[in-house]
Design a protein around this motif. Sequence first.
Motif, PDB file in Angstrom:
ATOM      1  N   ILE A  78       0.787  -1.069   0.059  1.00  0.00           N
ATOM      2  CA  ILE A  78      -0.129   0.181  -0.093  1.00  0.00           C
ATOM      3  C   ILE A  78       0.927   1.447  -0.207  1.00  0.00           C
ATOM      4  O   ILE A  78       0.826   2.248  -0.935  1.00  0.00           O
ATOM      5  CB  ILE A  78      -0.917  -0.007   1.210  1.00  0.00           C
ATOM      6  N   ALA A  79       1.880   1.218   0.963  1.00  0.00           N
ATOM      7  CA  ALA A  79       2.659   2.279   0.995  1.00  0.00           C
ATOM      8  C   ALA A  79       3.573   2.622  -0.319  1.00  0.00           C
ATOM      9  O   ALA A  79       3.759   3.831  -0.764  1.00  0.00           O
ATOM     10  CB  ALA A  79       3.499   2.563   2.205  1.00  0.00           C
ATOM     11  N   PHE A  80       4.078   1.579  -0.932  1.00  0.00           N
ATOM     12  CA  PHE A  80       5.113   1.945  -1.596  1.00  0.00           C
ATOM     13  C   PHE A  80       4.407   1.407  -3.343  1.00  0.00           C
ATOM     14  O   PHE A  80       5.050   1.478  -4.205  1.00  0.00           O
ATOM     15  CB  PHE A  80       6.354   0.814  -1.769  1.00  0.00           C
ATOM     16  N   GLY A  81       3.327   0.746  -3.448  1.00  0.00           N
ATOM     17  CA  GLY A  81       2.630   0.266  -4.552  1.00  0.00           C
ATOM     18  C   GLY A  81       2.787   1.335  -5.660  1.00  0.00           C
ATOM     19  O   GLY A  81       3.345   1.051  -6.552  1.00  0.00           O
ATOM     20  N   LYS A  82       2.230   2.580  -5.687  1.00  0.00           N
ATOM     21  CA  LYS A  82       2.126   3.445  -6.598  1.00  0.00           C
ATOM     22  C   LYS A  82       3.763   3.722  -7.133  1.00  0.00           C
ATOM     23  O   LYS A  82       3.878   3.925  -8.216  1.00  0.00           O
ATOM     24  CB  LYS A  82       1.412   4.765  -5.973  1.00  0.00           C
ATOM     25  N   SER A  83       4.548   4.108  -5.906  1.00  0.00           N
ATOM     26  CA  SER A  83       5.978   4.453  -6.530  1.00  0.00           C
ATOM     27  C   SER A  83       6.640   3.230  -7.357  1.00  0.00           C
ATOM     28  O   SER A  83       7.440   3.551  -8.273  1.00  0.00           O
ATOM     29  CB  SER A  83       6.708   5.005  -5.226  1.00  0.00           C
ATOM     30  N   MET A  84       6.267   1.888  -6.685  1.00  0.00           N
ATOM     31  CA  MET A  84       6.849   0.812  -7.279  1.00  0.00           C
ATOM     32  C   MET A  84       6.340   0.779  -8.823  1.00  0.00           C
ATOM     33  O   MET A  84       7.012   0.369  -9.881  1.00  0.00           O
ATOM     34  CB  MET A  84       6.573  -0.464  -6.788  1.00  0.00           C
ATOM     35  N   VAL A  85       5.174   0.961  -9.162  1.00  0.00           N
ATOM     36  CA  VAL A  85       4.526   0.863 -10.312  1.00  0.00           C
ATOM     37  C   VAL A  85       4.969   1.772 -11.156  1.00  0.00           C
ATOM     38  O   VAL A  85       5.408   1.596 -12.514  1.00  0.00           O
ATOM     39  CB  VAL A  85       2.728   1.119 -10.330  1.00  0.00           C
ATOM     40  N   GLN A  86       5.169   3.208 -10.575  1.00  0.00           N
ATOM     41  CA  GLN A  86       5.794   4.522 -11.591  1.00  0.00           C
ATOM     42  C   GLN A  86       7.326   3.990 -11.525  1.00  0.00           C
ATOM     43  O   GLN A  86       7.818   4.369 -12.923  1.00  0.00           O
ATOM     44  CB  GLN A  86       5.678   5.727 -10.631  1.00  0.00           C
ATOM     45  N   TRP A  87       7.967   3.331 -10.781  1.00  0.00           N
ATOM     46  CA  TRP A  87       9.423   3.198 -11.190  1.00  0.00           C
ATOM     47  C   TRP A  87       9.523   1.931 -12.310  1.00  0.00           C
ATOM     48  O   TRP A  87      10.100   2.171 -13.133  1.00  0.00           O
ATOM     49  CB  TRP A  87      10.162   2.525  -9.845  1.00  0.00           C
ATOM     50  N   THR A  88       8.675   0.931 -12.228  1.00  0.00           N
ATOM     51  CA  THR A  88       8.602   0.002 -13.331  1.00  0.00           C
ATOM     52  C   THR A  88       8.296   0.564 -14.767  1.00  0.00           C
ATOM     53  O   THR A  88       8.730   0.205 -15.647  1.00  0.00           O
ATOM     54  CB  THR A  88       7.754  -1.191 -12.852  1.00  0.00           C
ATOM     55  N   ASP A  89       7.141   1.413 -14.460  1.00  0.00           N
ATOM     56  CA  ASP A  89       6.745   2.183 -15.700  1.00  0.00           C
ATOM     57  C   ASP A  89       7.662   2.792 -16.392  1.00  0.00           C
ATOM     58  O   ASP A  89       7.788   2.676 -17.723  1.00  0.00           O
ATOM     59  CB  ASP A  89       5.663   3.108 -15.441  1.00  0.00           C
ATOM     60  N   GLU A  90       8.388   3.644 -15.821  1.00  0.00           N
ATOM     61  CA  GLU A  90       9.466   4.370 -16.370  1.00  0.00           C
ATOM     62  C   GLU A  90      10.785   3.399 -17.101  1.00  0.00           C
ATOM     63  O   GLU A  90      11.076   3.654 -17.918  1.00  0.00           O
ATOM     64  CB  GLU A  90      10.305   5.302 -15.193  1.00  0.00           C
ATOM     65  N   ARG A  91      11.019   2.548 -16.311  1.00  0.00           N
ATOM     66  CA  ARG A  91      11.929   1.611 -16.866  1.00  0.00           C
ATOM     67  C   ARG A  91      11.629   0.999 -17.958  1.00  0.00           C
ATOM     68  O   ARG A  91      12.215   0.645 -18.871  1.00  0.00           O
ATOM     69  CB  ARG A  91      12.724   0.796 -15.733  1.00  0.00           C
TER      70      ARG A  91
END
Length: 180
Positions: A78-91
């Motif tokens: 929950i806390a890192f989900g959005k940032s993990m998706v964004q990190w993956t999305d950028e890469r």
Amino acid sequence: MNFIAWMIVACEVMFWVVIGLGLVTRYVLKMKRLGLFLLSLTIVIDLALLVITGIDLYNGATATVAHGIAAVYIGISIAFGKSMVQWTDERFQYYVLKQGDKPVERFGMEYARHYLKGWFRHVIAYGIGAGLLVGMIYWINEPSQTKAFNGILRGWSVVLGIDLSITISNFIWPRKPKGS
């Protein structure tokens, strides 16, 4: 390995499969809405794990480290989900599709501030996960059945403290570019 441990592994695998499918659907197949829908299924996976864990404990299972890790996983997701998706999305866009800007590599105070934001997310994850663990301790109301949760809370508290020390050290000794 017990049922809950397998469910945690299955949820983690499903989490990354759904993200991969969401990215492929969104960028390769150009189906942005369906891709966003697939990416949002990560929340459903977390809720399913929470329900399965709760049912197992309600049915009399003695809490194990696997049950506790389910709470930790949910808090982190929950806390890192959005940032993990964004990190993956950028890469994915840059390295796989050869589109967009190269992901930013941070140094110095910029890196320290970015790491501090991550530490605050860690505090949120801890609050959620610890809240779930404490809630289950009170819900079950049998100390012998929930002893593993106390160990997880202590261990995670130590990890959070170590992460704070690393965060502070980034301000004292800022990260430098390689070769400088």
